[in-house]
Design a protein around this motif. Structure first.
Motif, short mmCIF file in Angstrom:
data_model
loop_
_atom_site.label_atom_id
_atom_site.label_comp_id
_atom_site.label_asym_id
_atom_site.label_seq_id
_atom_site.Cartn_x
_atom_site.Cartn_y
_atom_site.Cartn_z
N GLY A 115 0.79 -1.22 0.00
CA GLY A 115 0.00 0.00 0.00
C GLY A 115 0.83 1.27 0.00
N ILE A 116 2.13 1.15 -0.03
CA ILE A 116 3.02 2.30 -0.05
C ILE A 116 3.42 2.56 -1.51
CG2 ILE A 116 5.27 3.18 0.71
CD1 ILE A 116 4.97 1.41 3.18
N PRO A 117 3.43 3.84 -1.92
CA PRO A 117 3.84 4.15 -3.30
C PRO A 117 5.25 3.64 -3.61
CG PRO A 117 2.87 6.08 -2.27
CD PRO A 117 3.03 5.04 -1.20
N ARG A 118 5.39 3.03 -4.77
CA ARG A 118 6.68 2.51 -5.21
C ARG A 118 7.52 3.67 -5.74
NH1 ARG A 118 5.60 -2.51 -9.03
NH2 ARG A 118 7.87 -2.52 -9.00
N ALA A 119 8.71 3.81 -5.24
CA ALA A 119 9.59 4.89 -5.68
C ALA A 119 10.11 4.62 -7.09
CB ALA A 119 10.77 5.02 -4.72
N PHE A 120 10.12 5.65 -7.89
CA PHE A 120 10.68 5.60 -9.24
C PHE A 120 10.05 4.49 -10.09
CE2 PHE A 120 14.12 7.09 -6.41
CZ PHE A 120 14.11 8.42 -6.81
N HIS A 121 8.74 4.39 -10.03
CA HIS A 121 8.02 3.38 -10.80
C HIS A 121 6.79 4.04 -11.42
CE1 HIS A 121 6.95 -0.71 -11.93
NE2 HIS A 121 5.70 -0.39 -11.65
N ILE A 122 6.55 3.74 -12.68
CA ILE A 122 5.38 4.29 -13.37
C ILE A 122 4.56 3.15 -13.96
CG2 ILE A 122 6.43 6.52 -13.91
CD1 ILE A 122 6.91 5.48 -16.78
N CYS A 123 3.29 3.45 -14.17
CA CYS A 123 2.39 2.50 -14.83
C CYS A 123 1.76 3.23 -16.01
CB CYS A 123 1.32 2.03 -13.85
SG CYS A 123 0.15 0.87 -14.62
N LEU A 124 1.90 2.65 -17.17
CA LEU A 124 1.35 3.25 -18.39
C LEU A 124 0.24 2.35 -18.91
CD1 LEU A 124 1.88 5.63 -20.42
CD2 LEU A 124 2.94 3.88 -21.83
N ARG A 125 -0.92 2.94 -19.15
CA ARG A 125 -2.04 2.21 -19.73
C ARG A 125 -2.25 2.70 -21.16
NH1 ARG A 125 -2.86 2.49 -14.54
NH2 ARG A 125 -3.83 4.54 -14.40
N ALA A 126 -2.27 1.73 -22.07
CA ALA A 126 -2.44 2.02 -23.50
C ALA A 126 -3.74 1.39 -23.98
CB ALA A 126 -1.27 1.45 -24.28
N PRO A 127 -4.33 1.93 -25.04
CA PRO A 127 -5.56 1.33 -25.59
C PRO A 127 -5.28 -0.10 -26.08
CG PRO A 127 -5.14 3.49 -26.55
CD PRO A 127 -3.95 3.15 -25.73
N GLU A 128 -6.26 -0.94 -25.90
CA GLU A 128 -6.14 -2.35 -26.26
C GLU A 128 -5.85 -2.54 -27.75
OE1 GLU A 128 -8.68 -6.00 -24.58
OE2 GLU A 128 -9.84 -4.65 -25.88
N GLU A 129 -6.31 -1.61 -28.59
CA GLU A 129 -6.09 -1.72 -30.03
C GLU A 129 -4.61 -1.62 -30.40
OE1 GLU A 129 -10.08 -0.47 -29.08
OE2 GLU A 129 -8.21 0.59 -28.70
N LEU A 130 -3.80 -1.12 -29.50
CA LEU A 130 -2.37 -0.97 -29.79
C LEU A 130 -1.54 -2.18 -29.35
CD1 LEU A 130 -1.84 2.77 -28.86
CD2 LEU A 130 -2.07 1.76 -31.13
N MET A 131 -2.19 -3.24 -28.91
CA MET A 131 -1.47 -4.43 -28.46
C MET A 131 -0.55 -5.01 -29.55
SD MET A 131 -2.86 -7.69 -26.32
CE MET A 131 -3.73 -6.66 -25.17
N PRO A 132 -0.94 -4.99 -30.83
CA PRO A 132 0.00 -5.50 -31.85
C PRO A 132 1.28 -4.68 -31.96
CG PRO A 132 -2.23 -5.36 -32.74
CD PRO A 132 -2.25 -4.70 -31.40
N HIS A 133 1.27 -3.48 -31.41
CA HIS A 133 2.43 -2.58 -31.48
C HIS A 133 3.18 -2.53 -30.16
CE1 HIS A 133 0.71 -1.29 -35.27
NE2 HIS A 133 -0.43 -1.06 -34.63
N ARG A 134 3.04 -3.57 -29.36
CA ARG A 134 3.65 -3.60 -28.02
C ARG A 134 5.17 -3.37 -28.06
NH1 ARG A 134 1.71 -6.15 -23.24
NH2 ARG A 134 3.30 -5.96 -21.64
N ALA A 135 5.86 -3.99 -29.00
CA ALA A 135 7.32 -3.82 -29.09
C ALA A 135 7.69 -2.36 -29.32
CB ALA A 135 7.88 -4.70 -30.21
N LEU A 136 6.93 -1.68 -30.16
CA LEU A 136 7.17 -0.25 -30.40
C LEU A 136 6.96 0.55 -29.13
CD1 LEU A 136 7.62 2.26 -32.20
CD2 LEU A 136 5.17 2.17 -32.73
N LEU A 137 5.84 0.30 -28.45
CA LEU A 137 5.53 1.04 -27.23
C LEU A 137 6.60 0.81 -26.16
CD1 LEU A 137 1.68 0.46 -26.94
CD2 LEU A 137 2.89 2.36 -28.01
N GLU A 138 7.03 -0.43 -25.99
CA GLU A 138 8.04 -0.72 -24.98
C GLU A 138 9.38 -0.07 -25.31
OE1 GLU A 138 8.04 -4.97 -24.41
OE2 GLU A 138 6.43 -4.82 -22.92
N GLN A 139 9.72 -0.05 -26.58
CA GLN A 139 10.98 0.58 -26.96
C GLN A 139 10.91 2.09 -26.73
OE1 GLN A 139 12.54 -0.80 -30.65
NE2 GLN A 139 14.43 0.32 -30.42
N ILE A 140 9.77 2.71 -27.01
CA ILE A 140 9.61 4.14 -26.76
C ILE A 140 9.71 4.43 -25.26
CG2 ILE A 140 7.95 6.05 -26.81
CD1 ILE A 140 6.99 4.91 -29.52
N ILE A 141 8.98 3.64 -24.46
CA ILE A 141 9.02 3.85 -23.01
C ILE A 141 10.44 3.69 -22.48
CG2 ILE A 141 8.23 2.97 -20.78
CD1 ILE A 141 5.66 2.00 -22.31
#
Length: 166
Positions: A115-141
């Motif tokens: 229940g404590i905020p994780r330091a230096f950690h982010i969560c990104l939510r992307a639209p489900e339609e972009l799932m085929p482009h997961r490799a691109l999104l991960e490389q950008i992130i």
């Protein structure tokens, strides 16, 4: 007093004109290319084969699976993307430019199992339609987040716009 070759003025004029016309013809393709050289460096007007070359110049060698038009837009926005690199705004701008979607959600306060905020950690939510482009999104992130930050990438279903309740 001129040599015999130059004494035949009318014929020499025709020969010289033919020679100049031939030389002008040889230079025409180069002059046409130089007249529009600015188009080569404009990512929206450059030939398709040159876009990836411009992307390498802008350090945007990514597997852009969303199409050539998206790569053109990334190159066009390269200066602004570089300005915001390492920030939440820059990450969201990069993702939306690469995909054409603006419905990404970035959570910078992710709670851990205790229940404590994780330091230096982010969560990104992307639209489900972009799932085929997961490799691109991960490389950008990976390239846009600070090196010390960890991340999670989740795909969420987009809500269909239905009639509003009274």
């Amino acid at each position: 007093m001129l040599p015999g070759v130059f004494q035949q003025a009318p014929q020499m004029g025709l020969r010289l004109k033919a020679l100049l016309d031939a030389m002008e013809g040889f230079h025409a393709p180069s002059e046409a290319a130089l007249a529009e050289v600015d188009a080569l460096f404009d990512p929206r007007r450059t030939p398709d084969g040159f876009v990836s070359f411009l992307a390498r110049w802008m350090d945007l060698e990514l597997p852009v699976t969303t199409g050539l038009g998206r790569l053109r837009e990334l190159v066009a926005a390269g200066a602004e993307l570089s300005q915001w690199r390492g920030t939440a705004r820059g990450l969201l701008l990069f993702l939306s430019t690469a995909t054409g979607r603006r419905d990404f959600e970035l959570d910078e306060c992710v709670l851990g199992p205790d229940g404590i905020p994780r330091a230096f950690h982010i969560c990104l939510r992307a639209p489900e339609e972009l799932m085929p482009h997961r490799a691109l999104l991960e490389q950008i992130i990976h390239r846009e987040k600070p090196a010390y930050v960890t991340y999670e990438l989740h795909f969420t279903a987009t809500e269909a716009a239905g009639p509003s309740a009274p």
